[in-house]
Design a protein around this motif. Structure first.
Motif, PDB file in Angstrom:
ATOM      1  N   ASN A  90       0.930  -0.727   0.026  1.00  0.00           N
ATOM      2  CA  ASN A  90      -0.334   0.288  -0.141  1.00  0.00           C
ATOM      3  C   ASN A  90       0.573   0.705   0.000  1.00  0.00           C
ATOM      4  OD1 ASN A  90      -1.805   2.278   0.759  1.00  0.00           O
ATOM      5  ND2 ASN A  90      -3.292   0.695   1.639  1.00  0.00           N
ATOM      6  N   ARG A  91       0.701   1.951  -1.345  1.00  0.00           N
ATOM      7  CA  ARG A  91       2.412   2.668  -1.309  1.00  0.00           C
ATOM      8  C   ARG A  91       1.475   4.232  -0.638  1.00  0.00           C
ATOM      9  NH1 ARG A  91       5.099   1.366  -5.256  1.00  0.00           N
ATOM     10  NH2 ARG A  91       5.888  -0.588  -5.392  1.00  0.00           N
ATOM     11  N   THR A  92       0.250   4.388  -0.429  1.00  0.00           N
ATOM     12  CA  THR A  92      -0.482   5.287   0.860  1.00  0.00           C
ATOM     13  C   THR A  92      -0.204   5.300   1.738  1.00  0.00           C
ATOM     14  OG1 THR A  92      -1.704   5.568  -0.770  1.00  0.00           O
ATOM     15  CG2 THR A  92      -2.562   6.456   1.043  1.00  0.00           C
ATOM     16  N   ALA A  93       0.150   3.980   2.954  1.00  0.00           N
ATOM     17  CA  ALA A  93       0.645   3.608   4.067  1.00  0.00           C
ATOM     18  C   ALA A  93       1.861   3.904   4.499  1.00  0.00           C
ATOM     19  CB  ALA A  93       0.006   2.416   4.054  1.00  0.00           C
ATOM     20  N   TYR A  95       3.580   6.045   1.969  1.00  0.00           N
ATOM     21  CA  TYR A  95       3.757   7.113   2.464  1.00  0.00           C
ATOM     22  C   TYR A  95       3.143   8.334   3.597  1.00  0.00           C
ATOM     23  CZ  TYR A  95       3.578  12.573   0.802  1.00  0.00           C
ATOM     24  OH  TYR A  95       3.107  13.628   0.928  1.00  0.00           O
ATOM     25  N   LYS A  96       2.404   7.688   4.082  1.00  0.00           N
ATOM     26  CA  LYS A  96       1.750   8.065   5.046  1.00  0.00           C
ATOM     27  C   LYS A  96       3.810   7.761   6.053  1.00  0.00           C
ATOM     28  CE  LYS A  96      -3.090   8.718   4.541  1.00  0.00           C
ATOM     29  NZ  LYS A  96      -4.122   8.334   4.753  1.00  0.00           N
ATOM     30  N   ASP A 215      -2.023  -0.646  -2.999  1.00  0.00           N
ATOM     31  CA  ASP A 215      -2.050  -0.115  -4.290  1.00  0.00           C
ATOM     32  C   ASP A 215      -0.311  -0.536  -4.715  1.00  0.00           C
ATOM     33  OD1 ASP A 215      -2.424   1.541  -6.110  1.00  0.00           O
ATOM     34  OD2 ASP A 215      -1.415   3.734  -4.174  1.00  0.00           O
TER      35      ASP A 215
END
Length: 217
Positions: A90-93, A95-96, A215
């Motif tokens: 999960n690229r969003t996770a 990044y966060k 993602d």
């Protein structure tokens, strides 16, 4: 002679009819008791066999209940542990997660990056900046390296943040060196009021998985 003998037998039976009846009764009773004893022993054997089978079935049922209980506990534990696996797909996770540490370090951060990614399932090194769909479900151990210049209190804050993460993390290396600034004599008084800075390198690893719904690149 046979007739005489037969006559004597008849006379004997006639004279001793009571004894004959008693013998006959005793014989019948003996046969009956023997037959009943055999029946009783057979029933006892069958009862013992049923009792043994019943005890075995009860034991097996108890074991099945224990297995069912253990299986439920295992599934509950697996579900709890699953929540602590970081989804590296999960690229969003991701990044966060990195932004959280960038905010702690502020402008003093010079580098925070993934230094190594090892696929525990396939026993090989992989790269996360590629299509990871072929690794879905695999468990990964990822090393992060953070190089920064900051105050010691910031270092403590960063370490506390790592410890408070819900994911499985482990600090593998912590290297601190005093940061010496080039200053003039005029700045000496002002610098004495400032918290000294350090040059720090922190390497920490995190256990995770390529999730089913991540993602992916």
């Amino acid at each position: 002679m046979n007739a005489l003998d037969l006559s004597k037998v008849k006379n004997f039976l006639r004279k001793n009819i009571v004894c004959v009846i008693l013998v006959a009764v005793n014989l019948i009773l003996f046969i009956f008791v023997h037959f009943r004893q055999n029946q009783t022993e057979e029933v006892e054997r069958k009862t013992d066999a049923i009792s043994v089978k019943s005890s075995l079935i009860e034991k097996q049922m108890g074991e099945l209940k224990n297995i069912a209980s253990d299986l439920k506990n295992y599934k509950d534990l697996e579900a709890a542990l699953h929540k602590q696996y970081f989804d590296f797909g999960n690229r969003t996770a991701m990044y966060k997660f990195l932004v959280k540490f960038e905010k702690i370090l502020g402008k003093n951060s010079s580098n925070i990056a993934i230094s190594n990614t090892y696929d525990l399932t396939k026993s090989k090194t992989v790269a996360l900046n590629q299509d990871t769909s072929e690794y879905v479900g695999d468990f990964l151990l990822v090393d992060f390296t953070v190089n920064f210049q900051s105050t010691f209190s910031t270092v403590i804050t960063l370490l506390k943040t790592l410890r408070e993460q819900k994911y499985f993390t482990n600090v593998k290396k912590l290297d601190l060196k005093e940061h010496v600034e080039n200053t003039s004599r005029e700045d000496t008084v002002d610098l004495s009021k400032k918290e000294p800075k350090v040059n720090a390198t922190i390497v920490f690893s995190m256990l995770g998985q390529i999730g089913q719904g991540g993602d992916h690149a």
